[in-house]
Enzyme design. Structure first.
Site, mmCIF file in Angstrom:
data_model
loop_
_atom_site.group_PDB
_atom_site.id
_atom_site.type_symbol
_atom_site.label_atom_id
_atom_site.label_comp_id
_atom_site.label_asym_id
_atom_site.label_seq_id
_atom_site.Cartn_x
_atom_site.Cartn_y
_atom_site.Cartn_z
ATOM 1 N N ILE A 23 0.722 -1.072 0.198
ATOM 2 C CA ILE A 23 0.418 -0.215 0.297
ATOM 3 C C ILE A 23 0.655 1.411 -0.133
ATOM 4 C CG2 ILE A 23 -1.681 -0.940 1.048
ATOM 5 C CD1 ILE A 23 -1.300 0.696 4.013
ATOM 6 N N ALA A 39 -5.424 -3.420 5.479
ATOM 7 C CA ALA A 39 -3.746 -3.459 5.011
ATOM 8 C C ALA A 39 -3.504 -3.530 6.662
ATOM 9 C CB ALA A 39 -3.554 -3.398 3.959
ATOM 10 N N ASP A 85 -10.463 -0.459 18.095
ATOM 11 C CA ASP A 85 -11.349 0.516 19.786
ATOM 12 C C ASP A 85 -9.887 0.851 20.963
ATOM 13 O OD1 ASP A 85 -10.558 -2.198 20.872
ATOM 14 O OD2 ASP A 85 -12.230 -2.952 21.555
ATOM 15 N N GLU A 86 -8.840 0.287 20.489
ATOM 16 C CA GLU A 86 -7.422 1.014 21.269
ATOM 17 C C GLU A 86 -6.909 2.027 21.022
ATOM 18 O OE1 GLU A 86 -4.488 -2.656 20.962
ATOM 19 O OE2 GLU A 86 -5.800 -3.497 20.550
ATOM 20 N N TYR A 113 1.362 0.237 19.020
ATOM 21 C CA TYR A 113 0.798 -0.015 17.309
ATOM 22 C C TYR A 113 -0.715 0.988 17.641
ATOM 23 C CZ TYR A 113 -3.545 -2.718 16.209
ATOM 24 O OH TYR A 113 -5.431 -2.732 15.301
ATOM 25 N N SER A 114 -1.570 1.078 18.462
ATOM 26 C CA SER A 114 -2.507 1.442 18.692
ATOM 27 C C SER A 114 -2.492 3.124 18.450
ATOM 28 C CB SER A 114 -3.330 1.178 19.627
ATOM 29 O OG SER A 114 -2.186 1.978 21.165
ATOM 30 N N LYS A 122 -2.572 3.273 14.969
ATOM 31 C CA LYS A 122 -4.085 3.218 14.074
ATOM 32 C C LYS A 122 -4.398 4.282 14.389
ATOM 33 C CE LYS A 122 -5.582 -0.340 12.595
ATOM 34 N NZ LYS A 122 -5.952 -0.410 11.162
ATOM 35 N N PRO A 160 -5.988 -18.284 19.055
ATOM 36 C CA PRO A 160 -5.697 -18.975 18.157
ATOM 37 C C PRO A 160 -3.864 -20.044 18.396
ATOM 38 C CG PRO A 160 -5.730 -16.840 16.890
ATOM 39 C CD PRO A 160 -6.232 -16.746 17.937
ATOM 40 N N GLN A 180 -3.650 -19.858 21.948
ATOM 41 C CA GLN A 180 -3.907 -21.290 23.340
ATOM 42 C C GLN A 180 -4.125 -22.674 22.240
ATOM 43 O OE1 GLN A 180 -2.350 -20.173 25.043
ATOM 44 N NE2 GLN A 180 -2.282 -17.893 24.809
HETATM 45 P P1 NAD Z 1 -3.695 -9.136 9.721
HETATM 46 O O1 NAD Z 1 -2.705 -8.922 9.935
HETATM 47 O O2 NAD Z 1 -4.372 -10.449 9.897
HETATM 48 O O3 NAD Z 1 -3.948 -9.110 8.353
HETATM 49 C C1 NAD Z 1 -2.883 -7.649 7.876
HETATM 50 C C2 NAD Z 1 -3.201 -8.314 6.230
HETATM 51 O O4 NAD Z 1 -2.387 -6.822 5.532
HETATM 52 C C3 NAD Z 1 -2.316 -9.251 5.760
HETATM 53 O O5 NAD Z 1 -3.175 -9.778 4.551
HETATM 54 C C4 NAD Z 1 -0.430 -8.487 5.193
HETATM 55 O O6 NAD Z 1 -0.346 -9.403 3.932
HETATM 56 C C5 NAD Z 1 -1.626 -6.837 4.696
HETATM 57 N N1 NAD Z 1 -0.109 -5.891 4.683
HETATM 58 C C6 NAD Z 1 0.229 -5.366 5.906
HETATM 59 N N2 NAD Z 1 0.980 -5.178 4.951
HETATM 60 C C7 NAD Z 1 0.948 -4.548 4.704
HETATM 61 C C8 NAD Z 1 1.169 -3.180 3.254
HETATM 62 N N3 NAD Z 1 2.342 -2.719 3.647
HETATM 63 N N4 NAD Z 1 0.620 -3.806 2.045
HETATM 64 C C9 NAD Z 1 -0.229 -4.797 1.593
HETATM 65 N N5 NAD Z 1 -0.336 -5.314 2.387
HETATM 66 C C10 NAD Z 1 -0.016 -4.765 3.680
HETATM 67 O O7 NAD Z 1 -5.217 -7.903 10.301
HETATM 68 P P2 NAD Z 1 -6.270 -8.827 11.216
HETATM 69 O O8 NAD Z 1 -6.286 -8.657 12.185
HETATM 70 O O9 NAD Z 1 -6.902 -9.090 9.786
HETATM 71 O O10 NAD Z 1 -6.499 -6.809 10.934
HETATM 72 C C11 NAD Z 1 -7.392 -6.180 9.607
HETATM 73 C C12 NAD Z 1 -7.619 -4.293 10.084
HETATM 74 O O11 NAD Z 1 -8.672 -4.596 11.056
HETATM 75 C C13 NAD Z 1 -5.997 -3.674 11.020
HETATM 76 O O12 NAD Z 1 -6.041 -2.443 10.272
HETATM 77 C C14 NAD Z 1 -6.865 -3.917 12.203
HETATM 78 O O13 NAD Z 1 -6.035 -2.480 12.494
HETATM 79 C C15 NAD Z 1 -7.895 -4.073 12.373
HETATM 80 N N6 NAD Z 1 -8.677 -4.620 13.176
HETATM 81 C C16 NAD Z 1 -8.530 -5.872 13.838
HETATM 82 C C17 NAD Z 1 -8.958 -6.100 14.823
HETATM 83 C C18 NAD Z 1 -8.867 -7.257 15.274
HETATM 84 O O14 NAD Z 1 -9.773 -8.094 16.701
HETATM 85 N N7 NAD Z 1 -7.843 -8.327 14.325
HETATM 86 C C19 NAD Z 1 -9.597 -5.633 15.667
HETATM 87 C C20 NAD Z 1 -9.985 -4.641 15.293
HETATM 88 C C21 NAD Z 1 -9.404 -3.467 13.853
HETATM 89 O O1 TDX Z 2 0.204 -15.422 24.340
HETATM 90 C C1 TDX Z 2 -0.767 -14.416 24.283
HETATM 91 N N1 TDX Z 2 -1.126 -14.449 26.150
HETATM 92 C C2 TDX Z 2 -1.912 -13.204 26.766
HETATM 93 O O2 TDX Z 2 -2.731 -13.668 27.937
HETATM 94 C C3 TDX Z 2 -1.517 -13.845 23.718
HETATM 95 C C4 TDX Z 2 -1.072 -13.650 22.524
HETATM 96 C C5 TDX Z 2 -1.686 -12.581 24.319
HETATM 97 N N2 TDX Z 2 -2.407 -12.660 25.723
HETATM 98 C C6 TDX Z 2 -3.266 -11.846 25.918
HETATM 99 C C7 TDX Z 2 -2.886 -9.684 25.947
HETATM 100 C C8 TDX Z 2 -4.419 -9.567 25.544
HETATM 101 O O3 TDX Z 2 -5.277 -8.773 26.586
HETATM 102 O O4 TDX Z 2 -4.520 -11.542 25.347
HETATM 103 C C9 TDX Z 2 -5.204 -10.448 25.359
HETATM 104 C C10 TDX Z 2 -5.759 -10.043 23.687
HETATM 105 O O5 TDX Z 2 -4.417 -10.350 23.083
HETATM 106 P P1 TDX Z 2 -3.865 -9.867 21.132
HETATM 107 O O6 TDX Z 2 -4.839 -11.367 20.681
HETATM 108 O O7 TDX Z 2 -3.007 -9.862 20.985
HETATM 109 O O8 TDX Z 2 -4.952 -8.933 20.952
HETATM 110 P P2 TDX Z 2 -4.852 -7.040 21.412
HETATM 111 O O9 TDX Z 2 -3.666 -6.451 21.611
HETATM 112 O O10 TDX Z 2 -5.649 -7.098 22.233
HETATM 113 O O11 TDX Z 2 -5.365 -6.575 20.440
HETATM 114 C C11 TDX Z 2 -6.071 -7.442 19.117
HETATM 115 O O12 TDX Z 2 -7.498 -6.462 19.251
HETATM 116 C C12 TDX Z 2 -7.462 -5.283 18.456
HETATM 117 C C13 TDX Z 2 -5.100 -7.073 17.994
HETATM 118 O O13 TDX Z 2 -4.801 -8.176 17.406
HETATM 119 C C14 TDX Z 2 -5.581 -5.883 16.748
HETATM 120 O O14 TDX Z 2 -5.155 -6.003 15.836
HETATM 121 C C15 TDX Z 2 -6.867 -4.843 16.995
HETATM 122 O O15 TDX Z 2 -6.586 -3.690 16.792
#
Ligand code: NAD
Ligand code: TDX
Length: 340
Positions: free
Chosen positions: A63, A83, A126-127, A156-157, A160, A198, A200
């Site tokens: 991107i 992304a 929400d972070e 990270y947050s 974002k 995933p 765990q």
């Molecule tokens: P993810 O890490 O599983 O996927 C990210 C994707 O973006 C991957 O396919 C990666 O290859 C691609 N990517 C990374 N850098 C790139 C670049 N420079 N150019 C093009 N592609 C690139 O993330 P996710 O958990 O699917 O999260 C997707 C979006 O949702 C993110 O913006 C994240 O901040 C947001 N989000 C995630 C959660 C959550 O719980 N996972 C919650 C709220 C918001």
């Molecule tokens: O091994 C672990 N043990 C553990 O206790 C891991 C990987 C995490 N944790 C805790 C940390 C957090 O309190 O579990 C909670 C969830 O952790 P993550 O899956 O890393 O998520 P979090 O940091 O909450 O952020 C996620 O939600 C908001 C996504 O990764 C972000 O992309 C999204 O924006």
């Protein structure tokens, strides 16, 4: 008929992007999608390979590549921007790529979207609002709303939050046709095994003891990924330009409870895990008030039984061992560098 028939999805080979592409293709026969994905460690082209080739095209690219982004945005009606670098633990070790992708990448996309007057939806978290106290003392600390203050606490947050502010500024200054969603923690199929649930599940399947950070009291507000992507689709179809929507499913649980549900589901004792060092700056609690999205978009979460959604997720990882197996050793080795 969908409002937009040609959609560019960034990050469409990652966890939520994959679920979004699959959801849209299944439910909207008139929509064609181009996925722009760099296929970092978090992206997987196989996630999309069974989808019809005449409706889904994967472009492997960054991107941050302004020429490529310009070409693709020019040919689309809407961009849905997933992304990102998404993992908090990685950002604590190597924040630079988070700055590059989450901030500069978003900048590159919104510049193209404004040039071609293309509808833009920015997917956020929400972070950006920081964290809430574990036990709320006043109603305004009870849940995040669209008027909560931006107060990110992690690298990270912060990236974002910065990206959200860029999108808001482009709406106001340049009339960018954009919306934003801030969503709580997602769970479900295709989530990378570095993330809590995933990790765990696959630890247990690999004979590794699950790892709980700190005292396990931190609270996350879980939403099934299919409810999230349905909410994003509702925003594209019915959202108002310039608005922010918070998507959540009222499923606040502390990490210890979630882990013990996984252990029980997989036939292990509730004590079969290790407490490990806490994440630096670990946000205490997230909680979403999704009233606005529910009222304005006619969207409701469907996966309201977390135990059932978790069980289906466990079954998905059990049935798709080949999807994650090859990554497991490297993911755990990465964690082992500084903590267990
Ligand atoms: P993810 O890490 O599983 O996927 C990210 C994707 O973006 C991957 O396919 C990666 O290859 C691609 N990517 C990374 N850098 C790139 C670049 N420079 N150019 C093009 N592609 C690139 O993330 P996710 O958990 O699917 O999260 C997707 C979006 O949702 C993110 O913006 C994240 O901040 C947001 N989000 C995630 C959660 C959550 O719980 N996972 C919650 C709220 C918001
Ligand atoms: O091994 C672990 N043990 C553990 O206790 C891991 C990987 C995490 N944790 C805790 C940390 C957090 O309190 O579990 C909670 C969830 O952790 P993550 O899956 O890393 O998520 P979090 O940091 O909450 O952020 C996620 O939600 C908001 C996504 O990764 C972000 O992309 C999204 O924006």
């Amino acid at each position: 008929m969908a409002k937009y028939n040609k959609i560019l999805v960034t990050g469409g080979a990652g966890f939520i992007g994959t679920n979004f592409v699959r959801y849209v293709i299944k439910n909207n026969p008139d929509v064609q999608i181009v996925v722009l994905d760099k296929l970092t460690y978090a992206g997987n082209a196989d996630n999309l390979k069974d989808l019809p080739e005449d409706r889904v095209q994967l472009v492997v690219g960054d991107i941050n590549d302004a020429d490529l982004v310009d070409q693709l945005v020019q040919k689309t009606q809407a961009v849905v921007h997933f992304a990102a670098e998404s993992h908090n633990d990685r950002a604590l070790h190597d924040p630079r790529v988070f700055m590059q992708t989450n901030l500069m990448g978003t900048f590159t996309l919104i510049e193209a979207a404004r040039k071609y007057h293309v509808r833009f939806h920015h997917v956020s978290t929400d972070e950006v609002y920081g964290d809430l106290p574990l036990r709320p003392t006043t109603p305004d600390l009870d849940k995040f709303t669209t008027s909560s203050q931006y107060k990110p606490s992690s690298p990270y947050s912060a990236t974002k939050a910065g990206a959200d502010l860029l999108v808001r500024a482009w709406v106001r200054s340049f009339g960018l046709q954009a919306t934003i969603s801030n969503t709580s923690n997602n769970y479900g199929p295709y989530q990378h095994i570095e993330k809590f649930i995933p990790r765990q599940i696959t630890n247990i399947m690999s004979g590794i003891r699950p790892k709980l950070y700190g005292n396990g009291q931190n609270v996350r507000d879980w939403i099934h990924v299919l409810d999230h992507v349905a909410g994003i689709w509702a925003i594209l179809e019915r959202g108002e330009i310039g608005e922010t929507y918070l998507l959540g499913a009222n499923e606040e649980l502390d990490n210890l409870t979630v882990l013990q549900m996984i252990l029980q589901n997989m036939g292990l004792d509730s004590q079969d895990f290790d407490f490990v060092a806490d994440r630096p700056g670990h946000d205490l609690r997230y909680a979403i008030d999704a009233t606005k999205a529910q009222n304005d978009l006619n969207w409701q979460p469907q996966y309201t039984d977390f135990a059932a959604g978790l069980q289906q997720t466990i079954q998905w990882y059990q049935a798709h061992q080949s999807w994650w197996q090859a990554d497991k050793t490297a993911v755990e080795a990465n964690y082992a560098k500084d903590k267990q």
